[in-house]
Design an enzyme around this catalytic site. Structure first.
Site, short mmCIF file in Angstrom:
data_model
loop_
_atom_site.label_atom_id
_atom_site.label_comp_id
_atom_site.label_asym_id
_atom_site.label_seq_id
_atom_site.Cartn_x
_atom_site.Cartn_y
_atom_site.Cartn_z
N CYS A 2 -11.26 13.03 4.95
CA CYS A 2 -11.35 13.32 6.38
C CYS A 2 -12.78 13.69 6.73
O CYS A 2 -13.60 13.94 5.85
CB CYS A 2 -10.41 14.47 6.75
SG CYS A 2 -8.68 14.19 6.31
N ARG A 27 -14.55 8.01 8.04
CA ARG A 27 -13.83 8.79 7.03
C ARG A 27 -12.36 8.98 7.38
O ARG A 27 -11.60 9.54 6.58
CB ARG A 27 -14.50 10.16 6.86
CG ARG A 27 -15.91 10.08 6.33
CD ARG A 27 -16.52 11.44 6.16
NE ARG A 27 -15.83 12.25 5.18
CZ ARG A 27 -16.09 12.23 3.88
NH1 ARG A 27 -17.02 11.42 3.41
NH2 ARG A 27 -15.42 13.00 3.05
N TRP A 74 -7.74 11.46 7.89
CA TRP A 74 -7.12 10.41 7.09
C TRP A 74 -5.87 11.05 6.50
O TRP A 74 -5.94 11.95 5.67
CB TRP A 74 -8.05 9.93 5.99
CG TRP A 74 -7.44 8.85 5.17
CD1 TRP A 74 -6.72 9.01 4.03
CD2 TRP A 74 -7.45 7.46 5.44
NE1 TRP A 74 -6.29 7.78 3.56
CE2 TRP A 74 -6.72 6.82 4.41
CE3 TRP A 74 -8.00 6.68 6.47
CZ2 TRP A 74 -6.55 5.44 4.37
CZ3 TRP A 74 -7.83 5.31 6.42
CH2 TRP A 74 -7.11 4.71 5.39
N ASN A 100 -10.82 19.10 4.74
CA ASN A 100 -10.91 17.81 4.06
C ASN A 100 -10.50 18.06 2.61
O ASN A 100 -11.11 18.89 1.94
CB ASN A 100 -12.33 17.27 4.11
CG ASN A 100 -12.52 16.03 3.26
OD1 ASN A 100 -11.58 15.25 3.07
ND2 ASN A 100 -13.72 15.85 2.72
N GLY A 101 -9.47 17.37 2.13
CA GLY A 101 -9.03 17.58 0.76
C GLY A 101 -7.55 17.87 0.67
O GLY A 101 -6.79 17.58 1.60
N GLU A 485 -8.38 -8.41 -12.54
CA GLU A 485 -9.05 -7.67 -11.47
C GLU A 485 -10.56 -7.77 -11.60
O GLU A 485 -11.28 -7.96 -10.60
CB GLU A 485 -8.60 -6.20 -11.50
CG GLU A 485 -9.29 -5.30 -10.48
CD GLU A 485 -9.06 -5.69 -9.03
OE1 GLU A 485 -9.79 -5.17 -8.18
OE2 GLU A 485 -8.15 -6.51 -8.76
N LYS A 489 -13.16 -9.44 -8.83
CA LYS A 489 -14.33 -8.78 -8.25
C LYS A 489 -15.56 -9.67 -8.35
O LYS A 489 -16.34 -9.79 -7.40
CB LYS A 489 -14.61 -7.44 -8.98
CG LYS A 489 -13.57 -6.37 -8.76
CD LYS A 489 -13.63 -5.73 -7.39
CE LYS A 489 -12.70 -6.34 -6.40
NZ LYS A 489 -11.30 -6.25 -6.59
N GLU A 492 -15.24 -12.54 -5.84
CA GLU A 492 -15.32 -12.10 -4.45
C GLU A 492 -16.74 -11.85 -3.99
O GLU A 492 -17.10 -12.21 -2.86
CB GLU A 492 -14.51 -10.80 -4.26
CG GLU A 492 -13.02 -10.97 -4.25
CD GLU A 492 -12.31 -9.64 -4.09
OE1 GLU A 492 -11.40 -9.55 -3.25
OE2 GLU A 492 -12.66 -8.67 -4.80
N HIS A 508 -4.65 -22.83 -25.73
CA HIS A 508 -3.82 -23.80 -25.02
C HIS A 508 -4.54 -24.40 -23.81
O HIS A 508 -3.89 -24.80 -22.85
CB HIS A 508 -2.50 -23.16 -24.61
CG HIS A 508 -1.67 -22.71 -25.77
ND1 HIS A 508 -0.84 -23.54 -26.48
CD2 HIS A 508 -1.60 -21.50 -26.39
CE1 HIS A 508 -0.26 -22.87 -27.46
NE2 HIS A 508 -0.70 -21.63 -27.42
N LYS A 607 -10.83 -7.58 5.08
CA LYS A 607 -10.24 -6.43 4.41
C LYS A 607 -8.73 -6.47 4.46
O LYS A 607 -8.04 -6.10 3.50
CB LYS A 607 -10.75 -5.13 5.04
CG LYS A 607 -10.36 -3.89 4.25
CD LYS A 607 -11.03 -3.85 2.89
CE LYS A 607 -10.63 -2.64 2.09
NZ LYS A 607 -11.11 -2.70 0.70
#
Length: 612
Positions: A2, A27, A74, A100-101, A485, A489, A492, A508, A607
């Protein structure tokens, strides 16, 4: 994640707070609020949505107040509703708090203040603090905060105002969430990040972990929580670029978000595993229903699917139930065979992924129970599910996912643990042991990110291989989805053709792609398939390829099978994926940088994918 801002000075501060929140809006944009200290007491305004929604209702607060603070949220605890928006006021309106947290022991704190006779108006963890202040206040706000601080477990930065001490704001910080002070001429700012006040001052001081800060217009005092002793902090000059400051000093949002992974993982675990006990609220199914499930299907797209593939291994290992993971865009067009005893887990960072939503709808129409894993409260995926488990990665701006992936893997690990416990495959002691190791991961992740030797090694590898036109990634068991993954990356953000394969399948077909100088990236951390992986790497090296392996600290054997080894800290094999992916994220990042590409905005990508 946040955004918070506070102001103490001589100027009317409503507009200063609003502008500060606008600079911090990246944020969090679920809701926003502010509290100003006026002659009449504490004036508060809150609104669901972005800061502009708060601005629209800001006439409700004093136009002349010179002390105030604001918050852009957030959501982590409680839905996106005005009653869950910060700041929170005490029932007698003497105290205002925003944070925040996370308070990891918020369940106990909320129970404590409820037992003391307070009525909770929200579902948040933060509100408990304002009621504790009501009960404990003795005329010295800073000292009251200092006494309460040891009772607060988690990681947080919060600000407090009191009607009885209208000339000051008290702040406190524990662990990762930042808190910075801005020093002006007869005025003081406090914020979670410097962009909030850089238009007003560049002179800053950093609040350290375990400190209380007392801010007035003309003075700032830092006190140690342990004994109340005063600490001195130098005044530094912040970068004047708001964009650079918004990135926390990092060159890109993606790099910043890679370095936010310790916090994102810790937030996702938080009170869900606390004091050796696992609590996974929100799943939406009873323990009896989970025991009756005879099959699990995980659906997702891209990075979310890779997290689901890790989850598949763990649910089978610990939960003892047949598990599949499939691409949502393909599964939705299959005539999938399942029944009401099938648990469908849908993973979507944005909560708006069109193919995943369609797969969920089909599953529910056919009688399956659906649990969503998402980062966005109140999203379409959350609304369409029987239960919701939220990752707590905070807003991710970079298009290529980093902290959201490790948060998803963390949450899938917790879910697999829960299924193992409920279905009787794991004892209470086993859950506690695994959970304690899971809680140690944020510190281990930080170790990797702070590893200067690895960083230099990655620089060398990026320099050497950035102009190669093909990479092959190889892994087995839990290493395979991490290779997928890592390869994603690199595709991308560097646009280099890359393939990820099960190492045992290399013979194979894919081995035909190898030649002299082909870079092969392998995940070869310690596991029951390590010897098999080593054998596969020997086959690769025999074709002249250059092997870059991710290995486990202390395992010198891997160096016999790889030209370059990137070592990550030792933990149990089931938790290794979260550590193993970090060097792959950074390798892709550094290669893209060598090629001069914009990693935050890779071509052709968005996104959130809200169309088929």
């Amino acid at each position: 994640m946040c955004g918070i801002i506070g102001y103490v000075g001589a100027r009317p501060c409503k507009e200063l707070v609003l502008k500060g929140l606008e600079h911090l809006e990246y944020r969090g944009y679920d809701s926003a609020g502010m509290v100003l200290v006026s002659d009449a007491g504490l004036d508060r305004a809150r609104a669901v949505g972005p800061v502009k929604a708060l601005r629209a209702v800001s006439d409700a607060v004093s136009a002349t107040a010179t002390v105030g603070m604001g918050h852009t949220r957030w959501a982590t605890h409680g839905l996106v509703e005005e009653r869950n928006a910060h700041p929170f006021l005490s029932e007698d309106s003497r105290f205002g708090v925003l944070m925040n947290g996370i308070f990891e022991n918020y369940i106990e704190l909320r129970a404590e203040v409820t037992a003391a006779g307070h009525t909770l108006s929200s579902d948040t963890d933060t509100e408990a603090l304002v009621h504790l202040l009501e009960d404990e206040y003795d005329g010295d706000l800073a000292e009251t905060v200092r006494r309460l601080y040891p009772r607060l477990e988690g990681h947080f930065a919060f600000l407090v105002v009191c009607r009885d001490e209208p000339d000051r704001i008290i702040g406190a910080r524990l662990a990762w969430p930042p808190l910075v002070v801005g020093r002006g001429d007869g005025e003081t700012f406090l914020a979670s990040f410097t962009p909030a006040f850089l238009e007003e001052t560049r002179s800053i001081q950093i609040v350290e972990e375990g400190e209380i800060v007392i801010a007035t217009a003309d003075n700032v005092e830092f006190r140690a929580v342990t004994d109340g002793s005063v600490r001195e902090h130098p005044i530094e000059q912040a970068d004047e670029s708001l964009e650079v400051a918004a990135k926390g000093g990092y060159e890109t949002f993606m790099l910043k978000e890679i370095h936010e992974q310790p916090t994102a993982i810790a937030d996702t675990i938080a009170e869900r595993f606390h004091h050796g006990e696992l609590h996974l609220d929100g799943i939406g199914l009873t323990d009896d229903e989970l025991r009756a499930m005879n099959r699990v299907l995980i659906v997702g797209c891209g990075t979310a699917l890779h997290a689901g593939l890790v989850g598949r291994y763990l649910i089978e290992e610990w939960g003892g139930v047949a598990t599949e993971a499939d691409v949502a865009s393909e599964w939705r067009y299959r005539n999938g065979v399942f029944d009401p005893k099938t648990l469908v887990i849908a993973i979507s960072q944005s909560g708006e992924t069109a193919d995943t939503l369609a797969a969920m709808q089909i599953a529910r129409e056919r009688g399956a129970r659906v649990v969503a894993v998402t980062n966005i409260m109140g999203s379409a995926v959350a609304r369409a599910a029987d239960g919701v488990l939220y990752t707590r990665a905070g807003l991710e701006i970079g298009v290529a996912a980093s902290k959201t992936f490790t948060s998803q893997v963390t949450l899938m690990t917790l879910l697999a643990l829960h299924l193992g416990a409920v279905r009787g495959n794991l004892t209470t002691q086993q859950v506690a042991e695994i959970g304690n190791e899971l809680r140690s991961l944020p510190d281990l992740v930080q170790r990797v990110l702070d590893d200067k030797a690895m960083d230099a090694q990655l620089d060398m590898l990026a320099d050497r291989f950035c102009h190669d036109r093909f990479f092959l990634y190889l892994g087995r068991h839990l290493g395979l989805p991490i290779c997928q993954e890592g390869a994603l990356k690199l595709k991308e953000i560097s646009y280099i053709p890359t393939d990820a394969y099960a190492a045992g399948e290399m013979k194979h077909g894919p081995i035909a792609l190898l030649g002299d100088d082909t870079p092969v990236v392998a995940v070869a951390t310690d596991s029951h398939v390590f010897e098999k992986m080593a054998s596969n790497l020997e086959e690769v090296r025999a074709r002249g390829a250059h092997v870059i392996a991710v290995g486990t600290e202390g395992n010198t054997a891997i160096a016999q099978h790889a030209e370059h080894v990137l070592y990550v800290p030792r933990t149990r094999p089931e938790l290794q994926p979260i550590l193993a992916v970090l060097p792959l994220q950074m390798l892709a990042y550094k290669i893209a940088g060598r090629l001069g590409l914009d990693v935050d905005r890779p071509r052709n990508l968005a996104k959130t994918v809200t169309v088929e």
